[in-house]
Motif scaffolding. Sequence first.
Motif, short mmCIF file in Angstrom:
data_model
loop_
_atom_site.label_atom_id
_atom_site.label_comp_id
_atom_site.label_asym_id
_atom_site.label_seq_id
_atom_site.Cartn_x
_atom_site.Cartn_y
_atom_site.Cartn_z
N ALA A 47 11.93 -3.42 -7.15
CA ALA A 47 12.07 -3.22 -5.71
C ALA A 47 12.11 -4.52 -4.93
O ALA A 47 12.88 -4.65 -3.97
N SER A 48 11.28 -5.49 -5.30
CA SER A 48 11.24 -6.73 -4.53
C SER A 48 10.50 -7.80 -5.32
O SER A 48 9.92 -7.52 -6.38
N LEU A 49 10.48 -9.00 -4.78
CA LEU A 49 9.74 -10.09 -5.42
C LEU A 49 8.26 -9.73 -5.53
O LEU A 49 7.58 -10.15 -6.46
N ALA A 50 7.79 -8.92 -4.59
CA ALA A 50 6.37 -8.53 -4.58
C ALA A 50 6.01 -7.67 -5.80
O ALA A 50 4.83 -7.51 -6.10
N GLU A 51 7.02 -7.14 -6.48
CA GLU A 51 6.77 -6.24 -7.62
C GLU A 51 6.76 -6.95 -8.96
O GLU A 51 6.50 -6.32 -9.99
N VAL A 52 7.12 -8.24 -8.98
CA VAL A 52 7.31 -8.87 -10.29
C VAL A 52 5.98 -9.34 -10.88
O VAL A 52 5.00 -9.54 -10.17
N SER A 53 5.99 -9.50 -12.20
CA SER A 53 4.80 -9.97 -12.92
C SER A 53 5.23 -10.94 -14.00
O SER A 53 6.42 -11.29 -14.10
N CYS A 87 11.89 -10.88 1.14
CA CYS A 87 10.88 -9.96 0.58
C CYS A 87 10.15 -9.25 1.72
O CYS A 87 9.51 -9.90 2.55
N GLY A 88 10.29 -7.93 1.72
CA GLY A 88 9.53 -7.12 2.68
C GLY A 88 10.08 -7.18 4.10
O GLY A 88 11.10 -7.81 4.38
N THR A 94 16.36 -5.64 3.38
CA THR A 94 16.90 -4.34 3.79
C THR A 94 17.28 -3.47 2.60
O THR A 94 17.33 -2.25 2.73
N VAL A 95 17.59 -4.08 1.47
CA VAL A 95 17.89 -3.32 0.25
C VAL A 95 16.74 -3.55 -0.73
O VAL A 95 16.44 -4.69 -1.09
N HIS A 96 16.13 -2.46 -1.15
CA HIS A 96 14.89 -2.57 -1.94
C HIS A 96 15.18 -2.51 -3.44
O HIS A 96 14.61 -1.69 -4.17
N HIS A 97 16.09 -3.37 -3.82
CA HIS A 97 16.38 -3.69 -5.23
C HIS A 97 16.49 -5.21 -5.23
O HIS A 97 17.35 -5.76 -4.51
N PHE A 98 15.62 -5.86 -5.98
CA PHE A 98 15.54 -7.33 -5.95
C PHE A 98 16.93 -7.96 -5.99
O PHE A 98 17.79 -7.57 -6.77
#
Length: 116
Positions: A47-53, A87-88, A94-98
Amino acid sequence: MDCPFCRIVTGDDTADELYRDEYAVAFRDINPQTPVHLLVIPRRHIASLAEVSDGEVHLLGHLQVIAAQLAEQLDLARDGYRCVINCGRHGGQTVHHFHLHLLAGRAMGWPPFPRS
Ligand code: 5GP
Ligand code: ZN
């Protein structure tokens, strides 16, 4: 599937594609903000950079290298270019695919947002 970039990955929607491999796709932005405006995305929905690990370290590096190689191929490296990840909400996503924006073809200001 309501993600526009997943639809480009699967071929359900078309895009002006410049690159595709097992992990990533790169295509022209539909609403370019600079003379050259590309998006580099993972094929897998993140979804975004905030989701990565830590598991995405290699993938994120791969996307960045693709951007640099496309910039070289399109002869953008000499004059320079900018890579942006929004991000966010405050980041303007606006598009929630990284996606990584590759912007080039004119000089850009800094900071990249209007002062209020
Ligand atoms: P964001 O604002 O999320 O960082 O950037 C999303 C970008 O995707 C925008 O620059 C927008 O123009 C672009 N975009 C949105 N939908 C599509 C689409 O269906 N096809 C293409 N090629 N670009 C899209
Ligand atoms: Zn998606």
